[in-house]
Scaffold this motif. Structure first.
Motif, short mmCIF file in Angstrom:
data_model
loop_
_atom_site.label_atom_id
_atom_site.label_comp_id
_atom_site.label_asym_id
_atom_site.label_seq_id
_atom_site.Cartn_x
_atom_site.Cartn_y
_atom_site.Cartn_z
N GLY A 188 0.99 -0.99 -0.03
CA GLY A 188 0.39 0.08 -0.22
C GLY A 188 1.05 1.20 -0.06
O GLY A 188 0.86 2.44 -0.93
N GLY A 189 1.93 1.08 0.76
CA GLY A 189 2.59 2.06 1.17
C GLY A 189 3.61 2.83 -0.39
O GLY A 189 3.54 4.07 -1.10
N LEU A 190 4.14 1.40 -1.20
CA LEU A 190 4.37 1.56 -2.83
C LEU A 190 3.16 2.31 -3.41
O LEU A 190 3.96 2.90 -4.70
CB LEU A 190 5.83 0.13 -2.52
CG LEU A 190 6.45 -0.10 -2.27
CD1 LEU A 190 7.00 -1.24 -2.54
CD2 LEU A 190 7.58 1.28 -2.76
N PHE A 191 2.16 1.54 -3.29
CA PHE A 191 1.20 2.48 -4.46
C PHE A 191 0.95 3.66 -4.21
O PHE A 191 0.89 4.24 -5.30
CB PHE A 191 0.00 1.22 -4.66
CG PHE A 191 -1.08 1.42 -5.80
CD1 PHE A 191 -0.74 2.35 -6.40
CD2 PHE A 191 -1.12 -0.06 -5.65
CE1 PHE A 191 -1.77 1.86 -7.99
CE2 PHE A 191 -2.02 0.06 -7.09
CZ PHE A 191 -2.31 0.56 -7.79
N LEU A 192 1.18 4.21 -2.93
CA LEU A 192 0.91 5.42 -2.72
C LEU A 192 2.13 6.58 -3.27
O LEU A 192 1.75 7.65 -3.28
CB LEU A 192 1.22 6.21 -0.50
CG LEU A 192 0.72 6.77 -1.04
CD1 LEU A 192 -0.57 7.57 -1.11
CD2 LEU A 192 0.30 6.56 0.79
N LEU A 193 2.96 5.93 -3.30
CA LEU A 193 4.19 6.61 -3.48
C LEU A 193 4.56 6.72 -5.11
O LEU A 193 4.79 7.36 -5.57
CB LEU A 193 5.58 5.31 -3.47
CG LEU A 193 7.32 6.14 -3.54
CD1 LEU A 193 7.02 7.05 -3.45
CD2 LEU A 193 7.77 5.30 -3.07
N SER A 194 4.03 5.57 -5.95
CA SER A 194 4.29 5.22 -7.39
C SER A 194 3.08 6.60 -7.77
O SER A 194 3.30 7.13 -8.52
CB SER A 194 3.55 3.90 -7.49
OG SER A 194 3.86 4.23 -8.98
N ASP A 195 2.16 6.24 -7.30
CA ASP A 195 1.02 7.48 -7.90
C ASP A 195 1.24 9.22 -7.25
O ASP A 195 0.95 9.38 -8.45
CB ASP A 195 -0.30 7.50 -7.43
CG ASP A 195 -1.34 6.62 -8.29
OD1 ASP A 195 -0.58 5.06 -8.79
OD2 ASP A 195 -2.05 5.66 -8.14
N THR A 196 2.02 9.32 -6.77
CA THR A 196 2.82 10.23 -6.21
C THR A 196 3.65 10.72 -6.97
O THR A 196 3.51 11.77 -7.49
CB THR A 196 3.14 10.75 -4.70
OG1 THR A 196 2.08 10.18 -3.92
CG2 THR A 196 3.21 11.78 -4.01
N LEU A 197 3.90 10.37 -7.67
CA LEU A 197 5.51 10.20 -8.96
C LEU A 197 4.68 10.64 -10.05
O LEU A 197 5.00 11.75 -10.49
CB LEU A 197 6.41 9.13 -8.92
CG LEU A 197 6.92 8.80 -7.64
CD1 LEU A 197 8.15 7.71 -8.00
CD2 LEU A 197 8.10 9.98 -7.33
N ILE A 198 3.13 9.72 -9.99
CA ILE A 198 2.96 10.11 -11.13
C ILE A 198 2.69 11.63 -11.52
O ILE A 198 2.16 12.55 -12.31
CB ILE A 198 2.05 9.25 -11.36
CG1 ILE A 198 2.72 8.25 -12.13
CG2 ILE A 198 0.44 9.84 -12.72
CD1 ILE A 198 1.13 6.89 -12.06
N ALA A 199 1.45 11.87 -9.62
CA ALA A 199 1.06 13.57 -9.93
C ALA A 199 2.03 14.42 -9.99
O ALA A 199 1.36 15.85 -10.60
CB ALA A 199 0.47 13.28 -8.09
N THR A 200 3.00 14.25 -8.90
CA THR A 200 4.07 15.34 -9.65
C THR A 200 5.19 15.53 -11.36
O THR A 200 4.73 16.53 -11.31
CB THR A 200 5.97 14.72 -8.93
OG1 THR A 200 5.84 13.65 -9.12
CG2 THR A 200 5.52 14.76 -6.70
N ASP A 201 4.62 14.85 -11.68
CA ASP A 201 4.85 14.96 -13.15
C ASP A 201 3.72 15.81 -13.74
O ASP A 201 3.55 16.32 -14.95
CB ASP A 201 4.56 13.28 -14.14
CG ASP A 201 4.76 13.37 -15.47
OD1 ASP A 201 6.08 14.12 -15.78
OD2 ASP A 201 4.52 13.06 -16.57
N VAL A 202 2.94 15.01 -13.24
CA VAL A 202 1.09 15.96 -13.77
C VAL A 202 0.92 17.67 -13.46
O VAL A 202 0.46 18.41 -14.31
CB VAL A 202 -0.20 15.04 -13.34
CG1 VAL A 202 -1.49 16.17 -13.27
CG2 VAL A 202 -0.76 13.39 -14.14
#
Length: 244
Positions: A188-202
């Motif tokens: 769960g923590g890694l999923f949160l990190l992965s999608d946060t990285l996507i959000a920083t790109d957006v």
């Protein structure tokens, strides 16, 4: 061995060994093969991203979640786990496109997958002790508030509400994963990190070299750990025992 004459007793087939279950053993053997295939495809996809081979990523990415879902089926995982992985596959395919509508549709597919995970955690998870639960809730709540507050000014105006809503659901999923033990919690923590990285790109923030590699690495690890955590947690926290 000679054929028995009429009237002679025939030799009965020997009974199966205690605990033997050939169909289950074969299914688990197939599961091991499918999991190895997932690992090979994941390695190939990550290598393609590291080398900048976009065509390889486009071909390999859609194969990943179906393989992991097939593994969950062969290991007799809960149907909601298979559904979560397949909705993740839908998000993977949709996010291969660049258009905003495809991005939002992919986000929606992942959101449904998170709802499936939340239902699994509610069914199979264990409740925290009050003090520990309060600490974990506070930690995830702070992470959500700080992340959304930092991203908000830099997000496109039409993405702010969808990203904030998705972030809330994603954080709830990551928190819920902690009820199934350390393996699921790490997923769960890694999923949160992965999608946060996507959000920083957006949000058009500065990115590390090969950002898609890091996004995919954390995402694949997240889904694999969540799958393992659910399979283990469903077995130990109230589901029917899985035959081995």
């Amino acid at each position: 061995m000679t054929r028995a004459e009429p009237g002679e007793p025939t030799l009965a087939a020997p009974p199966p060994a205690p605990g033997a279950d050939p169909p289950t053993s074969r299914r688990h053997g197939y599961g091991t093969v499918v999991l190895a295939a997932f690992a090979l495809v994941a390695a190939g996809d990550l290598s393609a991203l590291a080398l900048g081979a976009d065509a390889g990523h486009t071909v390999l990415k859609p194969l990943l979640m179906p393989l992991l879902a097939a593994y969950a089926v062969l290991r007799q995982g809960p149907p909601l786990l298979v559904a979560a992985l397949l909705f993740g596959w839908g998000g993977d395919v949709l996010l291969l496109g660049d258009a905003d509508p495809l991005f939002l549709a992919g986000m929606g597919s992942f959101a449904v997958g998170h709802l499936c995970y939340l239902a699994l955690f509610r069914r199979h998870g264990e409740h925290h002790a009050p003090a520990r639960g309060t600490f974990v809730v506070a930690t995830y709540a702070c992470a959500l508030i700080v992340t959304v507050a930092l991203l908000w000014p830099d997000l496109p105006s039409d993405m702010r509400i969808p990203v904030a809503g998705y972030s809330l659901l994603l954080t709830a999923m990551a928190f819920g994963a902690t009820t199934l033990g350390l393996t699921a919690a790490a997923g769960g923590g890694l999923f949160l990190l992965s999608d946060t990285l996507i959000a920083t790109d957006v949000a058009d923030w500065a990115q590390a070299p090969r950002p898609d590699f890091w996004i995919m690495l954390t995402y694949l690890a997240a889904q694999a750990l969540l799958t393992r955590g659910v399979l283990t947690g469903a077995l130990t926290n109230g589901s029917a025992p899985e035959r081995r």
